[in-house]
Design a protein around this motif. Structure first.
Motif, short mmCIF file in Angstrom:
data_model
loop_
_atom_site.label_atom_id
_atom_site.label_comp_id
_atom_site.label_asym_id
_atom_site.label_seq_id
_atom_site.Cartn_x
_atom_site.Cartn_y
_atom_site.Cartn_z
N TYR A 69 31.30 34.11 46.41
CA TYR A 69 31.57 35.42 45.79
C TYR A 69 32.65 36.20 46.01
CZ TYR A 69 31.07 40.62 45.95
OH TYR A 69 31.30 41.90 45.68
N HIS A 70 32.88 36.15 47.51
CA HIS A 70 34.23 36.70 48.05
C HIS A 70 35.38 36.22 47.76
CE1 HIS A 70 32.57 40.02 50.77
NE2 HIS A 70 31.49 39.42 50.91
N GLU A 71 35.43 34.97 47.59
CA GLU A 71 36.31 34.14 47.05
C GLU A 71 36.96 34.31 45.73
OE1 GLU A 71 35.38 30.19 47.82
OE2 GLU A 71 36.20 29.99 50.00
N ALA A 72 35.86 34.50 44.95
CA ALA A 72 36.08 34.94 43.56
C ALA A 72 36.53 36.53 43.31
CB ALA A 72 34.86 34.81 42.54
N LYS A 73 36.15 37.40 44.18
CA LYS A 73 36.45 38.67 44.11
C LYS A 73 38.08 38.75 44.48
CE LYS A 73 35.19 41.46 47.65
NZ LYS A 73 36.43 41.67 48.41
N ASP A 74 38.39 37.96 45.60
CA ASP A 74 39.73 37.94 45.93
C ASP A 74 40.76 37.58 44.62
OD1 ASP A 74 39.36 38.90 48.35
OD2 ASP A 74 39.20 36.94 49.16
N VAL A 75 40.18 36.54 44.04
CA VAL A 75 40.89 35.99 42.69
C VAL A 75 41.09 37.04 41.52
CG1 VAL A 75 40.87 34.16 40.81
CG2 VAL A 75 40.42 33.61 43.14
N ALA A 76 39.99 37.77 41.68
CA ALA A 76 39.73 38.73 40.77
C ALA A 76 40.70 39.95 40.72
CB ALA A 76 38.37 39.32 40.25
N ILE A 77 40.82 40.58 41.96
CA ILE A 77 41.82 41.37 42.51
C ILE A 77 43.10 41.09 42.27
CG2 ILE A 77 42.71 42.79 44.74
CD1 ILE A 77 39.75 42.76 45.56
N GLU A 78 43.56 39.83 42.50
CA GLU A 78 44.69 39.10 42.20
C GLU A 78 45.08 39.21 40.66
OE1 GLU A 78 47.38 35.10 43.17
OE2 GLU A 78 45.44 35.32 44.30
N GLN A 79 44.12 38.85 39.95
CA GLN A 79 44.34 38.94 38.59
C GLN A 79 44.76 40.25 38.00
OE1 GLN A 79 40.92 37.37 36.67
NE2 GLN A 79 41.52 35.23 36.96
N LEU A 80 44.14 41.22 38.58
CA LEU A 80 44.35 42.69 38.07
C LEU A 80 45.51 42.99 38.61
CD1 LEU A 80 40.49 44.03 39.13
CD2 LEU A 80 41.75 44.26 36.77
N GLY A 81 45.99 42.71 39.98
CA GLY A 81 47.38 43.08 40.29
C GLY A 81 48.33 42.59 39.40
N VAL A 82 48.05 41.31 38.86
CA VAL A 82 49.09 40.80 37.80
C VAL A 82 49.11 41.64 36.49
CG1 VAL A 82 49.71 38.93 36.25
CG2 VAL A 82 49.11 38.31 38.54
N LEU A 83 47.98 42.03 36.04
CA LEU A 83 47.65 42.85 34.86
C LEU A 83 48.51 44.57 35.33
CD1 LEU A 83 43.97 42.32 33.78
CD2 LEU A 83 46.07 41.56 32.81
#
Length: 553
Positions: A43-57
């Motif tokens: 879950y935490h690994e996915a959360k980090d990926v999601a936060i990175e995606q949002l940074g790109v957006l």
């Protein structure tokens, strides 16, 4: 031909094929897992990926729609790191031994419902944000793509609703318009649509199936209608409207560099409203004469703690230098009501719009106020800065404010720090109380700037964020127009100037009236500068006044 109706979010004409935007099936299955701690790690690994995606957006949105439109993605990053959200997901995984997707879905549903149960329309609207971040997390966990539009041609997007992350990911070159079944005028999607200048509608009763998908259509953002497979007569009429809109945009570009002077010689300043330094490009691109409202509260809203004097000074200095001698009016922090910063630890209020906000916070927390004033005054040595104070209701407040400003000036003098000793001080007129004592207030300040959004809300006793009251909300109410005339007259009687920085200032149907009233300045979003200039250049104010007198003898 079939016609569907809805509520217009942004005007304009779009002609093209419809693309029904169907979201991937996000139904989540509950699965039992053997190692809860390993699942929590996943879950935490996915959360980090999601936060990175949002940074790109965020970076993509910043280039396309500016800081105000991109801010939602920073907010979503913060929500993913919210302690309550994380605790809920971890607790469900540990106590129920279930997969992370299910735990995220359960947490998202529970928190979204919590927001929906609130009475405040603003907080109710945040339920969509919770769903958006939860769906993003589930997508990462399940390995699904981030969606998008699979098309090589320009299309009109039709959807049930569009999350901000979906809107910004769309290739704008392929989007003619978007139409949604749900959504609200205060949603992030609506705000993004306005900033992106895409004709858009919400609350449309259009079906999301093959009866419209792929069909030729016309979106009329002025009427709030969608025409599916329009007949020849309708298509011809809408094409004429579309061409007229394109011609108008081209003609407006020719107005850059011209003075804002009416046919009979009356001058008015046309300034821009901004939220941060990243908006300066739009200000210069649209040929604004200055900045009539720098919303300094966005500096506070974007910080995890109180911004320091030095941090604020650098921002104000950058704005002043970029504007190169043009006026920059900085509004002191307008925190409170619908603009909350957790570190202020403001008490929960039943009616925050009438509670501890804006200048009331400054006067009850003088050190926070003085830190901002020091930064602004120091920056005034690098350009033409003025200071504006919001939510004023009394002469006593103004005198107290001026006393604090003088204290800060003395401190700077003692430290040998330069600043503009003749810096203009003004106030926002946004309460009926301020209108009624405008003559007394005008004797103490250099200018008035009318915040028509709050003035209308308080005068009509209508929450402007409550969509259910839209029927009763009337920004052209005779009481509001009479107040505006009272304000400008009071200012001029005492040698002060008067402007408008609220949304009403950009209402092109009232521009001639504002000129007739004698307003010295209108401050609007950068994109409205040239349309306003066009009306100013074409208006003979003396003749317009005569026509008003003849109509109302």
């Amino acid at each position: 031909m079939v016609v569907y109706s809805g509520k217009s979010v942004f005007g304009g004409i779009a002609i093209g094929k419809i693309c029904v935007y169907a979201k991937e099936d996000s139904q989540v299955k509950r699965e039992r897992i053997e190692d809860p701690e390993a699942e929590i790690k996943r879950y935490h690994e996915a959360k980090d990926v999601a936060i990175e995606q949002l940074g790109v957006l965020y970076e993509k949105a910043l280039k396309e729609v500016g800081e105000d439109g991109a801010g939602v993605f920073e907010a979503h990053q913060m929500m993913l790191d919210d302690g309550d959200y994380i605790d809920s997901v971890e607790n469900i995984i540990r106590t129920q031994s279930v997969n992370a997707e299910y735990a995220v879905a359960q947490t998202g549903d529970q928190m979204a419902q919590m927001f929906l149960d609130m009475e405040d329309e603003y907080f109710r609207g945040r339920a969509a944000d919770v769903h958006d971040i939860s769906e993003r997390l589930i997508g990462v966990l399940s390995g699904k793509g981030s969606g998008g539009i699979q098309t090589d041609e320009q299309v009109i997007i039709v959807a049930d609703d569009l999350a901000p992350s979906e809107t910004v990911q769309m290739d704008k070159d392929k989007i003619l318009s978007f139409v949604t079944v749900h959504g609200s005028a205060n949603s992030h999607t609506s705000i993004l649509a306005k900033t992106m200048n895409i004709p858009a509608m919400i609350g449309c009763d259009i079906p999301l199936d093959d009866t419209v998908n792929g069909k030729m259509a016309v979106v009329d953002g002025f009427e709030g209608k969608v025409y599916i497979e329009p007949n020849e007569e309708t298509m011809a009429a809408k094409k004429i409207l579309y061409e007229e809109e394109q011609e108008k945009k081209a003609l407006l570009e020719q107005l850059k560099g011209k003075d804002n002077v009416t046919l009979d010689g009356q001058h008015i300043n046309l300034y821009a409203n901004i939220g941060n330094t990243k908006d300066l490009g739009l200000v210069l691109k649209n040929d604004a004469g200055g900045i009539g409202l720098f919303r300094s509260e966005f500096i506070y809203l974007g910080s995890q703690d109180y911004p320091t004097e030095e941090e604020q000074f650098e921002i104000y200095k950058t704005v002043a230098q970029t504007m190169a001698g043009k006026k920059v009016i900085i509004r002191t922090l307008d925190i409170g009501a619908d603009k909350q910063a957790d570190y202020f630890a403001l008490p929960k209020e039943e009616n925050p719009a009438m509670g501890l906000r804006a200048i009331r916070i400054c006067l009850t927390r003088p050190e926070v106020f003085k830190t901002q004033l020091r930064a602004i005054l120091r920056a005034s040595a690098f350009g033409k800065i003025a200071i504006m104070f919001p939510m004023i209701i009394s002469l006593e407040e103004v005198k107290e404010i001026k006393g604090i400003v003088n204290e800060v000036k003395t401190e700077l003098d003692d430290a040998g720090i330069s600043y503009d000793k003749n810096i203009e001080l003004g106030i926002m007129i946004e309460t009926p109380a301020a209108v009624m004592v405008a003559d007394e207030l005008a004797e103490e300040v250099d200018f008035f700037s009318v915040g028509t959004n709050d003035l209308t809300q308080y005068t009509l006793a209508i929450d402007r964020q409550n969509d259910s009251l839209e029927k009763f909300y009337n920004s052209h109410h005779p009481a509001i127009l009479k107040m505006l005339k009272m304000i400008v007259d009071a200012a001029h009687r005492h040698g002060a100037w008067a402007g408008i920085c609220g949304e009403l200032g950009a209402d092109l149907t009232l521009t001639k009236d504002f000129l007739a009233m004698g307003f010295d300045e209108l401050s609007v979003s950068p994109g409205r500068i040239l349309p306003l200039r066009k009306i100013v250049l074409e208006t003979d104010v003396s003749e317009y006044k005569k026509s008003l007198n003849e109509a109302n003898p």
